[in-house]
Every structure is written in C-alpha cells, then in structure tokens.
Design a protein around this motif. Sequence first.
Motif, mmCIF file in Angstrom:
data_model
loop_
_atom_site.group_PDB
_atom_site.id
_atom_site.type_symbol
_atom_site.label_atom_id
_atom_site.label_comp_id
_atom_site.label_asym_id
_atom_site.label_seq_id
_atom_site.Cartn_x
_atom_site.Cartn_y
_atom_site.Cartn_z
ATOM 1 N N ILE A 77 0.840 -1.204 0.000
ATOM 2 C CA ILE A 77 0.000 0.000 0.000
ATOM 3 C C ILE A 77 0.873 1.251 0.000
ATOM 4 O O ILE A 77 0.613 2.217 -0.734
ATOM 5 C CB ILE A 77 -0.971 -0.018 1.191
ATOM 6 N N VAL A 78 1.928 1.240 0.790
ATOM 7 C CA VAL A 78 2.836 2.390 0.835
ATOM 8 C C VAL A 78 3.416 2.664 -0.549
ATOM 9 O O VAL A 78 3.352 3.797 -1.057
ATOM 10 C CB VAL A 78 3.966 2.156 1.862
ATOM 11 N N TYR A 79 3.986 1.640 -1.158
ATOM 12 C CA TYR A 79 4.595 1.830 -2.486
ATOM 13 C C TYR A 79 3.549 2.269 -3.513
ATOM 14 O O TYR A 79 3.798 3.178 -4.314
ATOM 15 C CB TYR A 79 5.226 0.516 -2.981
ATOM 16 N N GLY A 80 2.381 1.624 -3.494
ATOM 17 C CA GLY A 80 1.349 1.921 -4.481
ATOM 18 C C GLY A 80 0.793 3.327 -4.356
ATOM 19 O O GLY A 80 0.578 4.012 -5.365
ATOM 20 N N VAL A 81 0.554 3.760 -3.124
ATOM 21 C CA VAL A 81 0.019 5.112 -2.910
ATOM 22 C C VAL A 81 1.029 6.158 -3.363
ATOM 23 O O VAL A 81 0.683 7.141 -4.038
ATOM 24 C CB VAL A 81 -0.375 5.315 -1.437
ATOM 25 N N ILE A 82 2.291 5.960 -3.022
ATOM 26 C CA ILE A 82 3.310 6.936 -3.420
ATOM 27 C C ILE A 82 3.439 6.986 -4.944
ATOM 28 O O ILE A 82 3.430 8.069 -5.545
ATOM 29 C CB ILE A 82 4.663 6.609 -2.761
#
Length: 426
Positions: A77-82
């Motif tokens: 989620i962190v990578y995707g949101v960024i």
Amino acid sequence: MDKRVVITGLGVVSPNGTDLAQFRHAIRNGISGIRHDPQLEKLLFSCQIAGKPVIDDERLQQYFSPLELRGLQSTGIVYGVIAGMDAWKNAGLEPAAPDGTPYWECGSVFGTGTSGIDKFREAIYKVDDLQIRKLGSTVVAQTMNSGVSAYLSGKLGLGNQISTNSSACATGVESILMAYERIKSGKATLMLAGSTSDSGAYIWGGFDAMKICPYQYNDQPEKGCRPMSASARGFVPGSGAGAVVLETLESALGRGARIYAEVLGGHVNSGGQRGSGTMTAPNNEGVQRCITMAIKEAGIGSGDIDVINGHLTATSKDVTEIRNWAAAMARQGGAFPYINSLKGMIGHCISAAGSIESVASVLQLSEGFISPNINCEDLHPAIAQLVDPKRIPTACMEHDFNILAKASFGFGDINACIIFKKYQHG
C-alpha cells in the motif's frame, strides 16, 4: 466510441529509484538496486539478496496522515500510494477537493499480488491469543487486496471504476490494458493504472523454497540478477510499484498536458496449462498468440516493433521467451528488435514488475534511449543464435524509435502484452 488513449503521468517506487528522477537516472546508467538483505540471512534463506525500495519517515509523511501511519505495515500500500499519487501529480492533476464532488470521469485499476502480509500475520497472532479487540481499525483496509485502490481513490477523489486486479507477474501490464479499454470504450476519460508488490520474507520465502532464486551471488548482490546471461542462476526477488495516468487524447490536448506516449493496444490471454504450459511454465503457443494478437489489436505489423522490453527473469525460461518472440514476429538475427530487461537492475518485482517496467518502457520511448542489459556480458549462446548480440545492448544507447512492445508472463500460464507508440505532436 473508440478513442485514442495517451499516457500523461508516470510514478514509480523501485529498488533503484523511489521517484521518477532517481529511476530515470538509474535505468539510463545501469544502476542496480539489489542489495544484501540481513533479514533473509538471519532466516537462513539460500538467496540473501533482494531489490527493496527504501522510503524514509519524512517521505511517508508527505503521503499519509499521522492517523494513517499509525499501525501501517503494508509495504504494498505504501509503495502503491506513493507511485500513484506521484503519477497523478506528474500528469499535472490535483486531488478533488475534500469537500467537493468526486471526479466522476476518473477511475483506477491498480493491481497487487497480496496486501499487508506482515499486518495479516500480526492479526493472526492476536486472534490466536484472544486479543481480537487489539487488531486495530485498519487491519481490514491493509489486508484486503483492494486496499491500495481504496487508498488511492480516497486520496484523489476518483469516482469512476475503482478496481484491483491480480494476475501474478502479468498484473501490471494487465492493469494498464484494463484502464486503456475503459477509456477507449468511452466509459471513462482518465484512469490511474499500475500495480504494487509487498516486500519481505513472507512474500519471497515461497520462491526461495522453490529453489528458483540464486544463492551464488550473496556476496555480490549487484551481480545476482542476470537476464539472458549464460551464468544466470535464477531470479532475484524485488518489490515496489509503478503507475501511469492514461486519458483520451482529446482530454490531454484540451488541458495542455505533457504526453509521454500513446497506447496502441494489447492482449491478455492464458495458455490454459496445456501443452508446454504448467503452473510455473508457459504454453509456448499461448505466449506467441498473445504477442501476435497484441500486434494485430494495435493495428501494426510485427516489422514495426523497434524495441522489446521483455519479461526475462534470469531463469532458464529466458531462452524460451526469446524463441517465442522470434517465432511470433518471424524475426531473427539482425532483423530482431532491440531487446532489454529491467530485472538485472531491480530484480523480479512480482506483481509490480509489469508496471515498473512499463514506466521504464515509456521513459525510453519518450526520451529516445534504450536501457542497458546489465550482467549480460556473457550472453547465453542459445540466445546469440537467435538474436544479433548488437540487439542486446549492455550500455545505454541513445536511440530515437517509434514503437515498443512490453510483455509480462506469469505463474498460472498467463500472458499480457502491450504496445506503446511515441506520440507525434501535430
């Protein structure tokens, strides 16, 4: 209702660059993001190297509120949101106002393989220990596969289709094609597409157990992933996310957006695990059909392809993939397109592979260069028989070209191929 679809925004979180500028520099200069991983060594993995993006707390605070960061453990989620929010900003777009209406004509297809494995593990232990009330209010959002799409929709105010696809290594390319079809059919004006992959031992352990990851390069991490090389010993696990903004050409021109490339079309299929196809190996007929159908649906001929960004994972299947490209296009030797693999620099980012590699593909097409195939100084002799080695550059080439084919082939005998074209102004 058919509409021309272009790419106007790019975002990436990769092992060798966690923003677009870093990533561009790395893929131009053959910089590897594969490092020794102390956790994998501690857990006695045979392969103790991996490609893992590094995101510091200061960067996280630019994308997530303090409340969201509390207990946030899903790296996917962190990578995707960024990556998704960076692509949106790169396209010159702003989030919908918090007190306004959603962007009804804008949606997202953002894929993943898993979500929040570490969070899920923590939750299981708490359930086993009868601490259900201590699970926390974000455990569902972090562990549902659609969590990344839900986060992005909320942060950007997207009101059209919001979906998460999951098709193993083909996920990223498939997500872009799904978004492309939504726009082309007139059901949306603009779509954010991409994919993400969690990092860590719980994701990579299964591959290590299958003995398809190299142990010979634990003391030389940057040499570990060797697509098309005679000394390749398996794929190096990686993680991250890639994202693109697609929209109608009319919309892009109307708002004066920068256009990176045009999507001509593509194809997704399966070999049905018949013939040569299994859970982990491709049906060669299915792969070749995917390529030929992508070419047909793009309205071009096989001779029009200038560059291929392959799947090419640094396993024994690299030779098979090259044979399938050659057969599908009826091109060999010096007539074979230039071809490269990004995995030598970042490893195999599983469900994020296709989207990160698509960002790299679009950058190469837009800016006129071909990224080097690092760790390929000893080209596999079976590949050299099919492709002129000059078509497999080991140093960055400044080369203006028109059409690039990007493909991903995944576990379950599933295939995806997309055709990008350089956008010609006027």
